[in-house]
Design an enzyme around this catalytic site. Structure first.
Site, short mmCIF file in Angstrom:
data_model
loop_
_atom_site.label_atom_id
_atom_site.label_comp_id
_atom_site.label_asym_id
_atom_site.label_seq_id
_atom_site.Cartn_x
_atom_site.Cartn_y
_atom_site.Cartn_z
N ASP A 192 -10.09 -5.53 -3.22
CA ASP A 192 -9.47 -4.50 -2.37
C ASP A 192 -10.32 -3.23 -2.41
OD1 ASP A 192 -7.78 -2.37 -1.49
OD2 ASP A 192 -6.01 -3.55 -2.01
N SER A 246 0.85 -1.20 0.00
CA SER A 246 0.00 0.00 0.00
C SER A 246 0.89 1.25 0.00
CB SER A 246 -0.96 -0.07 1.20
OG SER A 246 -2.00 0.87 1.04
N HIS A 277 -7.31 -6.09 0.94
CA HIS A 277 -6.13 -5.26 1.23
C HIS A 277 -5.38 -5.74 2.48
CE1 HIS A 277 -3.98 -1.61 0.17
NE2 HIS A 277 -4.03 -1.16 1.40
#
Lengths: 285, 285
Positions: free
Chosen positions: A230, A154, A263
């Protein structure tokens, strides 16, 4: 014991897979604050210095999330690769955080850049910390050599891409999980860059992977995994922008869209072994 | 959808290693409160019911610690074994906790027994929940069959030993990490048993693995890993008491003292694959 080693205060140690998970506190010159980082030293490090994968974590994380949740230590031990995991921002009461107390800026959200605007510029220099200070420290004080790979998740995926693209020759391999591919054009990036770098978007380009790929002098093959479930995919992460930038620049990219994955670290754990083998192929060649 | 399935409220889902990590809330009849538990369903469960390893966690844990930190899902997916992970006690504002707010009794510390003393007896019936209610629920509502194995850590290691020893025929295999082997003779156990069962120590014997092994009618081979650097080894865990009880009763025991390992999930992660293979040999035979 070297001077570098004396500057490290051990704050945690766990035997794991025949090696050692260790946490250290030290005074960071780049960040002007105390920092904690973690290393995993595989069993091979008892006999000789080993290469290292630097892992950059995402928003709100510390050094602990990856070490506890990614399931990376098993294969790192087998391959003989150290893991070096910094925190995600400068920390401490003297370090300013988000004025509104939000979780997407400030503490836990250093974005792996060098801030130029006050009140951020004094402490928020995570790029220098991750690329220079931390490797220098661990290579001087621990059985870790200068063969480096870098990856992250991320915000840390963005960090890994930018650290490698800005510093050709410094890393032997590069990968990312669900990276913020194009921070100058997503809400998380726009907020952070406005604070850290100011309103002039021209200054943002040197911290954006899609922009950096266009002018990269080194073509490290890029492995990126991205879950299709995600929640941040379309608005924040934008892997298609990375795909397009790589296509235009002819930068080698393996972008894997993983159906149904989100995620979380459950996603990372599912594919971390592929990334470790990707890095091992470069580090142990 | 079955009535059992309708009673489950899904509160989390993550794709992981080709299968699914799922968390459910439900009303527990045994515990008279709402409970959350987690399951990992391996890819094989898309096609047929699969056997399950029940994992009982230690003091202060919820269903999340093992799923996030043990690194068990990778091999569970490969072997085709479901993981079922309950919470460690009844929960909620209506459930009384430790009068002094301590972490070693009450919430997060149900000790996997059926309490007989007030104010505990109404809610603290984790043995019935883990052995009967939860398997009945998951076997009726999820692709999980009645081939069961059980394992756990610390207080949950005690729980796994006691659940299996008290219920011959119910589990095909049994293991434990750093179990509280002899709770009637250690501070954690003495505190919990005094509250849950009263001051009469005769009532404690039926919840103590070392006592139960002496009269066990079933001889499930027991795999126990114990770290030698575990801070709780001598005072709370007492593996030598288990070794002696097994020797006297001729109960098959593989007790592995793992040099330098502590009480953390870094220890569990290092050896969980051995335990999964131990259980797979019984579950998939």
């Amino acid at each position: 014991m070297s001077e570098a080693a004396r500057s490290l205060e051990e704050v945690g140690v766990n035997r794991c897979f025949g090696g050692w998970h260790r946490r250290y506190r030290h005074r960071s010159a780049s960040l002007s604050c105390d920092m904690v980082f973690a290393v995993y030293l595989p069993p091979q490090a008892e006999r000789r210095p080993v290469p290292a994968l630097y892992w950059l974590s995402g928003l709100t994380c510390s050094d602990e999330n990856f070490m506890q949740k990614a399931g990376a230590l098993r294969l790192a031990a087998e391959l003989g690769i150290a893991l070096v995991v910094p925190d995600t921002s400068p920390r401490g009461v003297e370090v300013p955080g988000d004025p509104d107390g939000a979780w997407d800026f400030g503490h836990g959200a250093g974005f792996y850049l060098n801030a130029t605007r006050e009140p951020w510029a004094r402490h928020y220099r995570m790029h220098d910390y991750v690329v220079h200070e931390l490797p220098q420290l661990v290579e001087a004080s621990l059985p870790i050599d200068a063969c480096r790979a870098i990856s992250g998740h991320s915000m840390g995926g963005h960090g890994a891409l930018v650290c490698a693209l800005r510093n050709p020759g410094r890393y032997r391999s590069l990968s990312a999980f669900a990276p913020i591919c194009h921070p100058l054009a997503c809400p998380w990036g726009e907020k952070a860059f406005t604070h850290y770098l100011g309103a002039d978007r021209a200054a943002w380009m040197e911290w954006d992977a899609c922009e950096l790929i266009a002018m990269a002098s080194e073509r490290l093959p890029l492995l990126v995994d991205q879950g299709t479930a995600d929640d941040f995919l379309a608005t924040q992460l934008r892997p298609e922008a990375l795909r397009q930038a790589c296509a235009v620049a002819r930068h080698p990219l393996t972008l894997r869209l993983q159906t149904g994955y989100d995620h979380s670290y459950y996603f990372i754990a599912s594919f971390i072994d592929d990334h470790l083998r990707h890095h091992a192929a470069a580090l142990l060649a």
